[in-house]
Design a protein around this motif. Structure first.
Motif, PDB file in Angstrom:
ATOM      1  N   LEU A 179     -10.052  86.268  76.077  1.00 51.38           N
ATOM      2  CA  LEU A 179     -10.689  86.666  74.823  1.00 51.38           C
ATOM      3  C   LEU A 179     -11.416  85.484  74.194  1.00 51.38           C
ATOM      4  O   LEU A 179     -12.446  85.653  73.548  1.00 51.38           O
ATOM      5  CB  LEU A 179      -9.647  87.221  73.848  1.00 51.38           C
ATOM      6  N   GLY A 180     -10.876  84.287  74.389  1.00 47.58           N
ATOM      7  CA  GLY A 180     -11.566  83.089  73.895  1.00 47.58           C
ATOM      8  C   GLY A 180     -12.903  82.885  74.572  1.00 47.58           C
ATOM      9  O   GLY A 180     -13.883  82.489  73.932  1.00 47.58           O
ATOM     10  N   ALA A 218     -19.810  91.878  64.434  1.00 50.30           N
ATOM     11  CA  ALA A 218     -19.282  90.940  65.428  1.00 50.30           C
ATOM     12  C   ALA A 218     -18.324  89.948  64.782  1.00 50.30           C
ATOM     13  O   ALA A 218     -17.273  89.614  65.338  1.00 50.30           O
ATOM     14  CB  ALA A 218     -20.434  90.194  66.102  1.00 50.30           C
ATOM     15  N   VAL A 219     -18.682  89.491  63.591  1.00 48.26           N
ATOM     16  CA  VAL A 219     -17.802  88.585  62.855  1.00 48.26           C
ATOM     17  C   VAL A 219     -16.492  89.284  62.525  1.00 48.26           C
ATOM     18  O   VAL A 219     -15.401  88.712  62.650  1.00 48.26           O
ATOM     19  CB  VAL A 219     -18.501  88.110  61.563  1.00 48.26           C
ATOM     20  N   THR A 267     -19.034  93.400  74.507  1.00 48.48           N
ATOM     21  CA  THR A 267     -18.520  94.344  75.494  1.00 48.48           C
ATOM     22  C   THR A 267     -17.294  93.770  76.212  1.00 48.48           C
ATOM     23  O   THR A 267     -16.274  94.452  76.380  1.00 48.48           O
ATOM     24  CB  THR A 267     -19.610  94.688  76.521  1.00 48.48           C
ATOM     25  N   ALA A 268     -17.391  92.504  76.618  1.00 46.21           N
ATOM     26  CA  ALA A 268     -16.256  91.854  77.284  1.00 46.21           C
ATOM     27  C   ALA A 268     -15.069  91.724  76.336  1.00 46.21           C
ATOM     28  O   ALA A 268     -13.908  91.908  76.741  1.00 46.21           O
ATOM     29  CB  ALA A 268     -16.677  90.478  77.792  1.00 46.21           C
ATOM     30  N   PHE A 269     -15.331  91.429  75.069  1.00 51.44           N
ATOM     31  CA  PHE A 269     -14.267  91.272  74.084  1.00 51.44           C
ATOM     32  C   PHE A 269     -13.468  92.572  73.954  1.00 51.44           C
ATOM     33  O   PHE A 269     -12.238  92.568  73.892  1.00 51.44           O
ATOM     34  CB  PHE A 269     -14.872  90.883  72.730  1.00 51.44           C
ATOM     35  N   GLY A 270     -14.176  93.686  73.929  1.00 52.32           N
ATOM     36  CA  GLY A 270     -13.498  94.975  73.833  1.00 52.32           C
ATOM     37  C   GLY A 270     -12.656  95.260  75.056  1.00 52.32           C
ATOM     38  O   GLY A 270     -11.498  95.708  74.949  1.00 52.32           O
ATOM     39  N   ALA A 271     -13.211  94.999  76.238  1.00 50.45           N
ATOM     40  CA  ALA A 271     -12.476  95.269  77.476  1.00 50.45           C
ATOM     41  C   ALA A 271     -11.219  94.400  77.577  1.00 50.45           C
ATOM     42  O   ALA A 271     -10.144  94.868  77.986  1.00 50.45           O
ATOM     43  CB  ALA A 271     -13.392  95.026  78.676  1.00 50.45           C
ATOM     44  N   PRO A 326     -13.418 100.535  68.761  1.00 47.80           N
ATOM     45  CA  PRO A 326     -14.469 101.257  68.024  1.00 47.80           C
ATOM     46  C   PRO A 326     -15.476 100.326  67.366  1.00 47.80           C
ATOM     47  O   PRO A 326     -16.677 100.647  67.297  1.00 47.80           O
ATOM     48  CB  PRO A 326     -13.679 102.060  66.987  1.00 47.80           C
ATOM     49  N   VAL A 327     -15.020  99.165  66.879  1.00 42.32           N
ATOM     50  CA  VAL A 327     -15.952  98.205  66.276  1.00 42.32           C
ATOM     51  C   VAL A 327     -16.942  97.710  67.328  1.00 42.32           C
ATOM     52  O   VAL A 327     -18.150  97.628  67.087  1.00 42.32           O
ATOM     53  CB  VAL A 327     -15.186  97.017  65.652  1.00 42.32           C
ATOM     54  N   MET A 328     -16.428  97.386  68.518  1.00 36.79           N
ATOM     55  CA  MET A 328     -17.291  96.920  69.605  1.00 36.79           C
ATOM     56  C   MET A 328     -18.300  97.991  70.001  1.00 36.79           C
ATOM     57  O   MET A 328     -19.477  97.700  70.240  1.00 36.79           O
ATOM     58  CB  MET A 328     -16.414  96.533  70.803  1.00 36.79           C
TER      59      MET A 328
END
Length: 507
Positions: free
Chosen positions: A119-120, A29-30, A94-98, A184-186
């Motif tokens: 994204l923030g 996540a970091v 999940t939201a960050f990836g979307a 892919p990280v998410m």
């Protein structure tokens, strides 16, 4: 016999099975957040060429993420304490990836700014949850110091992975691809995190007060916006009014927290000198460094003419230094002292930033590489130890809110740094004297000047680029000098406020 067995039982109790695998998920996540921040700086010239943002819009693209995340971190950290840190971490990832997809396919500066703002919101859920879960997974203090060091080292590694991976993508694909590497990280984070992360929350959380959330959000965003506007356009009625609104909202937030039975943020934490000193050190450190970080990729690509992948590799020494320092910072702080390690690290960064005032258009890489290595080592020592101090200052039930304070200082420092130091670079750059008839757009940003020069005859293009690059480098000198002064002040503050502060040696 009984007294011999009790410590062994206690040690087993605090060393949770699978804790290191859980840590590997947290550092993903970091990595997600760190890569996103550094990739943007590398992609800035391409975004400028494609979306044609004004200089002000370009700064907004860079710092709106920090504005929003700074305004929401405390609220999201407290929300994680209430509904569960694992739940908010996985939902935020999940939201960050979307939302990364939205950023990748933005077609206007306004849409890019919106994507970065959203994204923030998602990013505000990630960082406090990771540190809070470390506090709850690692009860043994020495193991927790190592875990925090790995956490910090991963954040630093992300600053290297971002530019290198981003540089490769930018040379082979369009700029939107740098956002898509988050996906892919998410996916790995969510799928593995569901199985390995333990859920934790405050057993007596109290209500999540929406009035406090609103006051915090309005206060932070308004205050940072006012500083940004004042730095760009001078003190005006708008900047002054917005600043007063932000200060009033934050004052109301503090008053409300002091009167609530179970506040979103326990303001009594700031009575602890070690906690306050660590938070203030983080804020000043990031403030002094962030303007440089934001414009360094532009210097490497648009002034020195490096390709994106090469520019990414050029920034690697800072990450290597930070990773190495982060892994040994806890041990160094116990052997010497907390204030020696933190203040010494910040003083080293100050010296390195001062050295960058000698950069020119044709400066050889050894000078820049050595300075970046020192910046990385100094920041790695400081950030790791201050994070450990903050975590060890609070009960584990309040770890989310305390971690959020740490991250708020970091993001607020980043927003203020880009606003203040970035505005120095932008202001100096806009004042360059070009040839008669130079399009006004060339004064908006160095990227715009490069694009304008491509349509001019060779001798005119050369003259325009020489003047624009010289002005940009001069602005970078002033920003580096200002950053060096801020880091020197941060070292002095740390020396005073972290006196007698120790990391727990138990365990």
């Amino acid at each position: 016999m009984t007294s011999t067995l009790q410590p062994a039982q206690a040690t087993e109790a605090v060393k949770r099975p699978g804790r290191w695998l859980a840590l590997s998920v947290l550092v993903l996540a970091v990595l997600l957040v760190a890569v996103d921040a550094t990739v943007l700086g590398l992609a800035t010239p391409y975004i400028s060429e494609d979306l044609h943002p004004s200089g002000t819009q370009l700064l907004w693209i860079g710092d709106v993420y920090s504005f929003v995340i700074a305004g929401l971190l405390v609220s999201m950290g407290s929300l994680g304490d209430r509904i569960g840190r694992k739940r908010i971490l996985l939902g935020g990832a999940t939201a960050f990836g979307a939302l990364s997809v939205l950023g990748a396919y933005a077609t206007t500066p306004e849409l890019m700014i919106l994507a970065r703002a959203l994204l923030g919101v998602a990013g505000a859920t990630l960082m406090p949850a990771t540190l809070a879960l470390i506090r709850n997974i690692f009860h043994d203090t020495r193991e927790r110091s190592l875990a925090v060091g790995v956490w910090g080292a991963t954040a630093s590694a992300g600053t290297a992975v971002g530019p290198i991976a981003g540089g490769f993508l930018l040379e082979h694909f369009w700029w939107g691809s740098v956002f898509l590497i988050n996906l892919p990280v998410m996916a790995v984070l969510v799928l593995v995190g569901i199985r390995t992360l333990p859920e934790s929350r405050n057993p007596r959380p109290g209500p999540w007060d929406l009035s406090s959330v609103l006051l915090s959000l309005v206060g932070m965003i308004a205050l940072v916006y006012a500083v940004k506007e004042a730095a760009t356009h001078g003190v005006t009625g708008t900047s002054l009014g917005t600043g007063l609104l932000g200060a009033a909202a934050l004052y109301g937030f503090v008053r409300r927290q002091l009167t609530m039975p179970v506040p979103l943020l326990d303001m009594r934490l700031f009575r602890r000198r070690g906690f306050s000193g660590a938070v203030l050190a983080d804020l000043l450190t990031v403030l002094g460094m962030s303007g440089l970080v934001f414009f360094l990729s532009q210097y490497l690509q648009l002034v020195q003419g490096r390709r994106p992948f090469e520019a990414g590799l050029a920034e690697l020494p800072a990450a290597v230094g930070a990773v190495a320092a982060g892994l040994v910072a806890g041990r160094a702080a116990r052997r010497f002292s907390v204030r020696t390690v933190v203040s010494g690290g910040l003083a080293a960064v100050s010296i390195a930033l001062a050295a960058l005032t000698t950069l020119g258009q044709s400066t050889g890489y050894p000078v820049l590489g050595a300075a970046l290595l020192v910046v990385g080592v100094g920041a790695g020592f400081s950030f790791t130890v201050t994070a450990d101090v903050i975590l060890s200052s609070v009960p584990k039930d309040e770890a989310g809110a305390a971690s959020a304070v740490s991250e708020t200082a970091y993001e607020l420092g980043a927003a203020l740094g880009i606003a203040l130091l970035g505005s120095i670079v932008t202001g100096v750059y806009r004042g360059f004297t070009g040839l008669a008839g130079t399009p006004a757009g060339a004064h908006e940003s160095l990227g715009a000047a490069v694009e304008t020069a491509a349509d001019l005859p060779p001798h005119q293009a050369e003259a325009l680029l020489a003047a624009a690059r010289d002005s940009f480098v001069h602005g970078l000198h002033l920003a580096s000098a200002a950053g060096s002064a801020v880091l020197l002040a941060a070292a002095a503050v740390s020396w005073l406020l972290l006196k007698n502060q120790k990391l727990d040696s138990a365990g």
